[in-house]
Design a protein around this motif. Structure first.
Motif, mmCIF file in Angstrom:
data_model
loop_
_atom_site.group_PDB
_atom_site.id
_atom_site.type_symbol
_atom_site.label_atom_id
_atom_site.label_comp_id
_atom_site.label_asym_id
_atom_site.label_seq_id
_atom_site.Cartn_x
_atom_site.Cartn_y
_atom_site.Cartn_z
ATOM 1 N N THR A 184 42.082 32.833 47.830
ATOM 2 C CA THR A 184 42.002 34.012 46.983
ATOM 3 C C THR A 184 41.148 35.061 47.682
ATOM 4 O O THR A 184 40.448 34.766 48.650
ATOM 5 N N GLU A 206 42.007 39.615 41.257
ATOM 6 C CA GLU A 206 42.193 40.271 42.550
ATOM 7 C C GLU A 206 42.654 41.726 42.375
ATOM 8 O O GLU A 206 43.305 42.291 43.255
ATOM 9 N N GLN A 208 44.916 44.711 41.388
ATOM 10 C CA GLN A 208 46.359 44.860 41.259
ATOM 11 C C GLN A 208 47.139 43.758 41.974
ATOM 12 O O GLN A 208 48.332 43.578 41.720
ATOM 13 N N ASP A 209 46.471 43.015 42.853
ATOM 14 C CA ASP A 209 47.178 41.997 43.637
ATOM 15 C C ASP A 209 47.545 40.766 42.827
ATOM 16 O O ASP A 209 48.409 39.987 43.241
ATOM 17 N N ASP A 231 50.264 33.583 40.045
ATOM 18 C CA ASP A 231 49.241 34.639 40.076
ATOM 19 C C ASP A 231 49.439 35.660 38.963
ATOM 20 O O ASP A 231 49.050 36.828 39.090
#
Length: 367
Positions: A184, A206, A208-209, A231
């Motif tokens: 991560t 994370e 916008q990821d 995710d």
């Protein structure tokens, strides 16, 4: 349908908000605590003692660095505070004695130093706004689970480019019992304890990821980790039995209950269809449909309590909802006798907490 909330008690903040965060519940399988973080100290007490009508003893832990430099967790036995800082994990007892410290890579993404002390960076802008990890003490108080930025300072040949790791440590002396590459790149993270001390959930933000959800199992020899949900699941809570857990999707559309054994979805609720638009929203408003908050929990084994405060606040009173955990259908809205703020924190026994409008107290409720 509406459900009337009955006030059980109000818990005033032990520290002045001028130099401290608002008091926050720390709800785990073995203890339900209220923790307030100040710049110089952390104050914690047993919520159940207050709920029973007593005056809970306040336990104080001297803080090794100011509150904006990381996170903190307190052991269920109120004998240890673990500070997850920018450069180190540090465990402190109530006398202020450092039980142990584990130094690791710096959470400032542009820094590759293995700092030996907090004094090296408090005036640095990058460190002031660094990313952060988190830690949690397992239900039995014997293990600490910690999400850190690698490498460890104790590594024979530290890799300055290492990213996040997930550790299991001995709570007594800080010995690293197991470590894995978390894979991560956290801006922040939260641990969600399980009744089994050998299991722990980790929710990583994370930006916008994505929002990786990791589920760890430690059998005393090996740490195995499953990555669940592509995710897109934010881990919110584990049921009192430990058989199920609760998530919300990254963009807050769907709240779901999962089987803890394998992460499979048992039932879900889409906010856009489960919850009506706010009654004070203008008819010609082009605002988006309601969405769930990033905070919800199991009011008891069969009931979920959740909120749409984030999408409600522009129009009026924030709304809290009860859902049937088996099918995730909304059974009704909670009606409070006076204004509350934010989201509810479920305690697992049919009671829940909300924050006062001023943020200086917690209200304990039951139906």
């Amino acid at each position: 349908m509406t459900f009337a909330a009955r006030l059980v008690t109000t818990l005033a903040a032990p520290l002045d908000l001028a130099a401290a965060d608002a008091p926050a519940p720390q709800i785990g399988p073995e203890a339900r605590l209220v923790v307030q973080r100040g710049d110089a100290e952390v104050v914690a007490y047993d919520l159940d003692e207050c709920a029973a009508g007593g005056e809970a003893a306040k336990v104080r832990f001297p803080a090794p660095w100011p509150r904006r430099f990381g996170t903190v967790t307190v052991s269920p036995r109120l004998d240890l505070a673990v500070f997850a800082g920018v450069h180190a994990l540090r465990a402190v007892d109530t006398a202020g004695v450092v039980r142990w410290e584990v130094r690791h890579g710096c959470w400032d993404g542009s820094c590759r130093e293995l700092h030996t002390s907090f004094d090296a960076y408090p005036e640095s802008h990058g460190h002031l706004y660094a990313d952060s990890g988190s830690a949690a003490v397992a239900a039995d108080g014997k293990l600490v689970w910690a999400h850190i930025r690698g490498p460890l300072a104790s590594d024979a040949d530290p890799d300055p480019g290492a990213l996040d790791e997930w550790l299991v440590l001995d709570a007594a002396d800080g010995k690293v019992l197991a470590r894995v590459d978390a894979q991560t790149a956290a801006a922040g993270s939260d641990h969600v304890p399980h009744p089994d001390p050998g299991q722990m959930g980790l929710s990583v933000g994370e930006g916008q990821d994505g929002v990786p959800l990791l589920w760890g199992r430690w059998d005393g020899r090996t740490l195995t980790v499953d990555r669940l949900g592509g995710d897109d699941w934010v881990l919110l809570a584990v049921s009192p039995s430990g058989d199920r857990f609760l998530t919300v999707t990254h963009y807050q559309e769907t709240l779901a209950v999962h089987r803890a054994a394998d992460g499979s979805v048992l039932a879900g609720a889409d906010a856009a269809t489960a919850v009506p638009r706010h009654p004070e929203m203008p008819a010609d408003s082009d605002e988006e449909e309601p969405y769930w908050d990033y905070y919800a929990g199991f009011l008891d084994e069969d009931t979920v309590i959740a909120a749409t405060a984030g999408s409600d606040e522009e129009f009026g009173a924030e709304r809290h909802w009860l859902l049937d955990a088996a099918r995730m259908g909304v059974t009704g809205q909670i009606d409070y006798p006076f204004p509350i703020s934010g989201w509810p924190t479920a305690l697992g026994d049919g009671t829940w907490l909300t924050r006062s409008e001023a943020g200086d107290a917690l209200h304990l409720w039951t139906r």
